[in-house]
Each structure stands twice: as C-alpha cells, then as structure tokens.
Write a protein that holds these residues in place. Structure first.
Motif, short mmCIF file in Angstrom:
data_model
loop_
_atom_site.label_atom_id
_atom_site.label_comp_id
_atom_site.label_asym_id
_atom_site.label_seq_id
_atom_site.Cartn_x
_atom_site.Cartn_y
_atom_site.Cartn_z
N GLU A 97 0.85 -1.19 0.00
CA GLU A 97 0.00 0.00 0.00
C GLU A 97 0.88 1.24 0.00
O GLU A 97 1.95 1.26 0.62
CB GLU A 97 -0.93 0.02 1.22
CG GLU A 97 -1.94 -1.10 1.25
CD GLU A 97 -2.89 -1.00 2.44
OE1 GLU A 97 -2.65 -0.13 3.31
OE2 GLU A 97 -3.86 -1.78 2.51
N PHE A 104 -9.65 14.51 -4.94
CA PHE A 104 -9.86 13.13 -5.41
C PHE A 104 -11.25 12.66 -4.99
O PHE A 104 -11.72 13.00 -3.90
CB PHE A 104 -8.78 12.21 -4.83
CG PHE A 104 -8.60 10.94 -5.59
CD1 PHE A 104 -7.75 10.89 -6.69
CD2 PHE A 104 -9.26 9.78 -5.22
CE1 PHE A 104 -7.57 9.72 -7.40
CE2 PHE A 104 -9.09 8.60 -5.93
CZ PHE A 104 -8.24 8.56 -7.03
N GLU A 141 -14.20 4.84 -3.84
CA GLU A 141 -13.05 4.13 -4.39
C GLU A 141 -13.01 4.24 -5.91
O GLU A 141 -14.03 4.11 -6.58
CB GLU A 141 -13.09 2.65 -3.99
CG GLU A 141 -11.87 1.85 -4.48
CD GLU A 141 -11.94 0.39 -4.13
OE1 GLU A 141 -11.17 -0.05 -3.26
OE2 GLU A 141 -12.78 -0.32 -4.73
N THR A 144 -5.06 -0.66 -10.46
CA THR A 144 -4.77 -0.02 -9.18
C THR A 144 -6.07 0.49 -8.56
O THR A 144 -6.93 1.03 -9.26
CB THR A 144 -3.80 1.18 -9.34
OG1 THR A 144 -2.73 0.83 -10.22
CG2 THR A 144 -3.24 1.60 -7.99
N LYS A 145 -6.19 0.31 -7.23
CA LYS A 145 -7.36 0.82 -6.49
C LYS A 145 -6.93 2.03 -5.66
O LYS A 145 -5.90 2.00 -4.99
CB LYS A 145 -7.93 -0.27 -5.58
CG LYS A 145 -8.42 -1.50 -6.34
CD LYS A 145 -8.94 -2.57 -5.37
CE LYS A 145 -9.42 -3.80 -6.13
NZ LYS A 145 -9.92 -4.86 -5.21
N PHE A 146 -7.75 3.09 -5.74
CA PHE A 146 -7.43 4.34 -5.03
C PHE A 146 -8.59 4.74 -4.11
O PHE A 146 -9.76 4.64 -4.48
CB PHE A 146 -7.19 5.48 -6.03
CG PHE A 146 -6.06 5.23 -6.99
CD1 PHE A 146 -4.74 5.40 -6.62
CD2 PHE A 146 -6.33 4.81 -8.29
CE1 PHE A 146 -3.70 5.18 -7.51
CE2 PHE A 146 -5.30 4.59 -9.19
CZ PHE A 146 -3.98 4.77 -8.81
N THR A 147 -8.23 5.20 -2.91
CA THR A 147 -9.23 5.69 -1.95
C THR A 147 -8.75 6.99 -1.33
O THR A 147 -7.61 7.07 -0.84
CB THR A 147 -9.46 4.66 -0.82
OG1 THR A 147 -9.81 3.40 -1.40
CG2 THR A 147 -10.59 5.13 0.09
N GLN A 148 -9.60 8.01 -1.34
CA GLN A 148 -9.23 9.29 -0.74
C GLN A 148 -9.12 9.17 0.77
O GLN A 148 -9.96 8.57 1.43
CB GLN A 148 -10.26 10.36 -1.07
CG GLN A 148 -9.88 11.75 -0.57
CD GLN A 148 -11.08 12.66 -0.35
OE1 GLN A 148 -11.52 12.83 0.79
NE2 GLN A 148 -11.61 13.23 -1.42
N VAL A 186 -4.12 10.20 -0.96
CA VAL A 186 -4.81 9.06 -1.55
C VAL A 186 -4.10 7.76 -1.16
O VAL A 186 -2.87 7.66 -1.25
CB VAL A 186 -4.87 9.19 -3.08
CG1 VAL A 186 -5.54 7.97 -3.71
CG2 VAL A 186 -5.60 10.47 -3.49
N CYS A 200 -3.20 4.11 -2.12
CA CYS A 200 -3.05 3.43 -3.42
C CYS A 200 -2.75 1.95 -3.18
O CYS A 200 -1.81 1.61 -2.46
CB CYS A 200 -1.91 4.05 -4.22
SG CYS A 200 -1.91 5.87 -4.26
N ILE A 217 1.47 3.24 -10.34
CA ILE A 217 0.66 4.19 -9.56
C ILE A 217 0.77 5.58 -10.14
O ILE A 217 -0.24 6.29 -10.28
CB ILE A 217 1.11 4.16 -8.08
CG1 ILE A 217 0.77 2.81 -7.45
CG2 ILE A 217 0.47 5.30 -7.30
CD1 ILE A 217 1.28 2.64 -6.03
N LEU A 252 -2.51 7.44 -11.72
CA LEU A 252 -3.01 8.68 -11.13
C LEU A 252 -3.07 9.79 -12.19
O LEU A 252 -4.00 10.60 -12.20
CB LEU A 252 -2.13 9.11 -9.96
CG LEU A 252 -2.35 8.33 -8.66
CD1 LEU A 252 -1.26 8.66 -7.65
CD2 LEU A 252 -3.73 8.64 -8.06
#
Length: 402
Positions: free
Chosen positions: A205, A214, A218, A254-258, A268, A270, A280, A284
């Motif tokens: 991570e 952002f 998700e 890739t999974k992104f979460t604010q 974020v 990642c 990444i 982005l």
C-alpha cells in the motif's frame, strides 16, 4: 584503499600504460566512501571498470559507434579517446576505433566514476531477523546498483554502515519514493517471498499526495501500461494502442481511496493489484490527479531525455530541496573531509568542474568535484593515471577515514 586491485597490461603495450588500482563489484562500500554536507550524501569519486557482454543488437557496430549510440552521457570524442587509450577494451585487449564488435564479446570500460548525490536521510533498520530484514528507505535513494548509482543505494549503505550483506530485494520502490523495504538474506527466501507477493498473500500500500480533490468513493483504474525503458517513462494504453507503437501494453490495475483533501491537494491510499513500472504514477495521471511533485507525469508533454543522456526522473529531483539532515553523522567532519583534494583524471567528464549529466548549472554547487592534487603528475595526457598517482589518491582517502 582496501580491496583494490591491479590491472595488468598486455605485453607490448606502451610503457606508460602502467598498472593502476581500481574497484570492482567485489569491493564492498565502506563508511569512509561517503561525505555528508548540507543535507546530502555524496560518494567520493573512485576508479571502476564496467564489464558486460555484447548484445545481439550491438553486433556489427564499431566499438566507438556502439558506445556513442548506447551510452549518450558522454561525447563521441570521449569514446574515441577512451578506445585509443585502452580504457575501452574488447576481450581484455586494446582495439582500434574502427573495430567491429561481435555478439557475446566481453566489453569493458574503465573510468573515474562520480555518483550523483542523494538526500542524507538514514536507511533505518526496523526489524532484523535471521532470514528477513525490514528497513525504511528515504526518498531519492535507489534500492540497488543501477545507472549512475552503486554506493549511493540502499543496498550499498546497509553494507557500509551496518555490515549487512548479501541482501536480496523482495520488492522495489522507485528512487524518489520513500517507504518500507523487505530484503531476504538468501536467494531461496527471496524467491519464496516473491511468490507470496505474486500470489497476493503479501500486499503493498502507498500514500500519495495528488493534485485536486480526489473522489470520495473508491476509484479503480484498470488500464494497460506500456513502458519505454530508453525514455524511463510509462504510458497508458489508449484504444488498445500505446502512444509509442513499438511497445505493447501489459495489464495493470490499481485501487485508489481518498484519505482527506484540503480542496487543492488530496492524500490518496493506493493499492496496486499488479506491479508494473511507474504503475501508480501513470494511473493517477490517467485519473486526472497526478502526484503533486511528479514532474515526469504532471504533463503529457515531456521532452525526450534519452537523446541527451538525462535520467527520466531528473526533473523531479531538481524540485526536491533537501531538508537538513537530523542524522547522527558529524557535519563538521563532513565539511572538513569535503575540502580535501582529490586527483583529477584528465579523461573524466566530471573532473574538475562539471556536474554529473542531467544537472542544471545552478546546481553545480551541490556536486562534489575533484580538484587538482599536488602530488605526482599524470602519465600520458590521454591515458590512465600512473600506478603511483592512484596510490597517492588512495592514501589520501585512507587518511580521511582513519
């Protein structure tokens, strides 16, 4: 200097081409190799011989053309002089500048090596077990020897300052990225851990500071990535086609979460599902929220860097202002040792006043230069230094470490 070796010349060569002392990969980095000044870690210049075997695409080229085309950091005239003086050799023998290289031949390049400086933060050992080592990698430091770096690497620093070797990286972080690194202490353990990473049993991570607000929900970017190794840059595949037609995209997700945002920037989380080069960073960029100080991916229009021998991430490193180090290193010793004189190599492209390739002129002040040494004169102007001169240099270095 301990661990140095003598290079023997073939019979019949010019008398001036005497044996000289140099370092090879067998010489471990030592604490005395480093100088700390103004928040940066420098490496004392040293002699080194690069050795490789000719690739298929090199076959049929003259030795000078090969180096000029493949290694653009130095001029064509430099390579002509290096071949004539025997600093570039084929199968351990001097050759003419018109010599045509054949596949698999041994190619060697002997030179005075200057490594770029990195930030002076410590490589912190977080956990040291029987077969696994976990450390914190500071930004700007490569994980292992690559390109212009050998001693200014995580592996080199751990060996010099903690006596930890050999180490086998389980995974890597980009040079400009800071974070946790896991090393195995054996090849078998490294293979086992890599298999766990590939199977999804170990997950990585990252936290990135990106431009803009952002999305709160998700975001999953599932876009193939093409990597151009010569340019050191990745591209997202668009409509099943890469920007550069010569490269085929590889699946990447890739999974992104604010985490939070201040309206101008966002933090974020990642989570890479796959592990592609610069994944990444380029994902982005694809999402419209590039990393805030990532000059390589802030814009779609980035000039070619390979043509001028400049590293792909050099623009980003130029924007990094090094913090004053809170390291245990003694800065007063660093200032004193940095003022000592080193010997000029007449063929070195970084001696005496040139910054390493890829640095702006206004950054010249951060570079550790060689200055003229008052000892014995150099042997022939285009040739390597004499045995006595190089020993004088190493005696100078040894005195600094005592």
């Amino acid at each position: 200097m301990s661990g140095s070796g003598k290079r023997k010349r073939d019979d019949g060569e010019e008398a001036e081409m005497e044996a000289i002392v140099w370092q090879t990969p067998a010489n471990p980095p030592e604490p005395r190799d480093y100088i700390f000044r103004s928040g940066r870690r420098y490496v004392r210049p040293y002699y080194f011989e690069f050795i490789s075997h000719a690739k298929k695409r090199w076959a049929g080229k003259t030795i000078v053309d090969l180096f000029a085309e493949e290694f653009k950091g130095r001029s064509y005239d430099y390579y002509v002089s290096a071949v004539k003086c025997g600093r570039i050799r084929v199968d351990d023998k001097m050759v003419d500048t018109s010599y045509v290289v054949q596949s698999s031949q041994k190619i060697s390049h002997f030179l005075h090596r200057h490594e770029p400086p990195v930030l002076a933060g410590d490589v912190l050992v977080l956990q040291n077990e029987a077969d696994i080592l976990t450390v914190y990698k500071p930004a700007s430091v490569p994980v292992h020897p690559c390109g212009q770096y050998r001693k200014n690497t995580v592996v080199g620093i751990l060996q010099a300052e903690h006596g930890l070797a050999p180490l086998y990286p389980v995974h890597r972080l980009d040079r400009l990225v800071s974070g946790l690194l896991i090393f195995a202490k054996s090849a078998d353990k490294a293979d086992f851990l890599r298999q766990q990473v590939e199977a999804g049993l170990l997950q990585k991570e990252y936290i990135a500071k990106v431009i803009g607000v952002f999305p709160e929900k998700e975001v999953v970017i599932d876009a193939n990535i093409c990597y151009n190794a010569r340019e050191g840059r990745s591209f997202v595949e668009i409509n099943d086609s890469c920007i550069d037609k010569a490269f085929k995209g590889k699946t990447a997700c890739t999974k992104f979460t604010q985490i939070n945002t201040n309206g101008k920037y966002s933090l974020v989380l990642c989570k890479p599902v796959t592990g592609r080069t610069h994944q990444i960073r380029v994902h982005l960029q694809c999402a419209g929220h590039p990393i805030a100080n990532d000059m390589l991916y802030l814009s779609e229009d980035v000039p070619s860097r390979s043509a001028n021998g400049v590293g792909a991430d050099r623009a980003a490193s130029r924007t990094c202002k090094p913090p004053m180090s809170n390291s245990h290193k003694d800065d007063s010793f660093a200032e004193d040792s940095a003022s000592e004189e080193f010997s000029i190599d007449p063929m070195c492209t970084n001696c005496p006043n040139l910054p390493p390739k890829g640095y702006d002129e206004d950054e010249e002040g951060i570079w550790l230069h060689c200055v003229r040494y008052s000892g014995p004169a150099w042997s022939p102007p285009c040739g390597p230094p004499s045995y006595e001169v190089v020993h004088s240099l190493f005696r100078c270095l040894d005195s600094l470490g005592s």
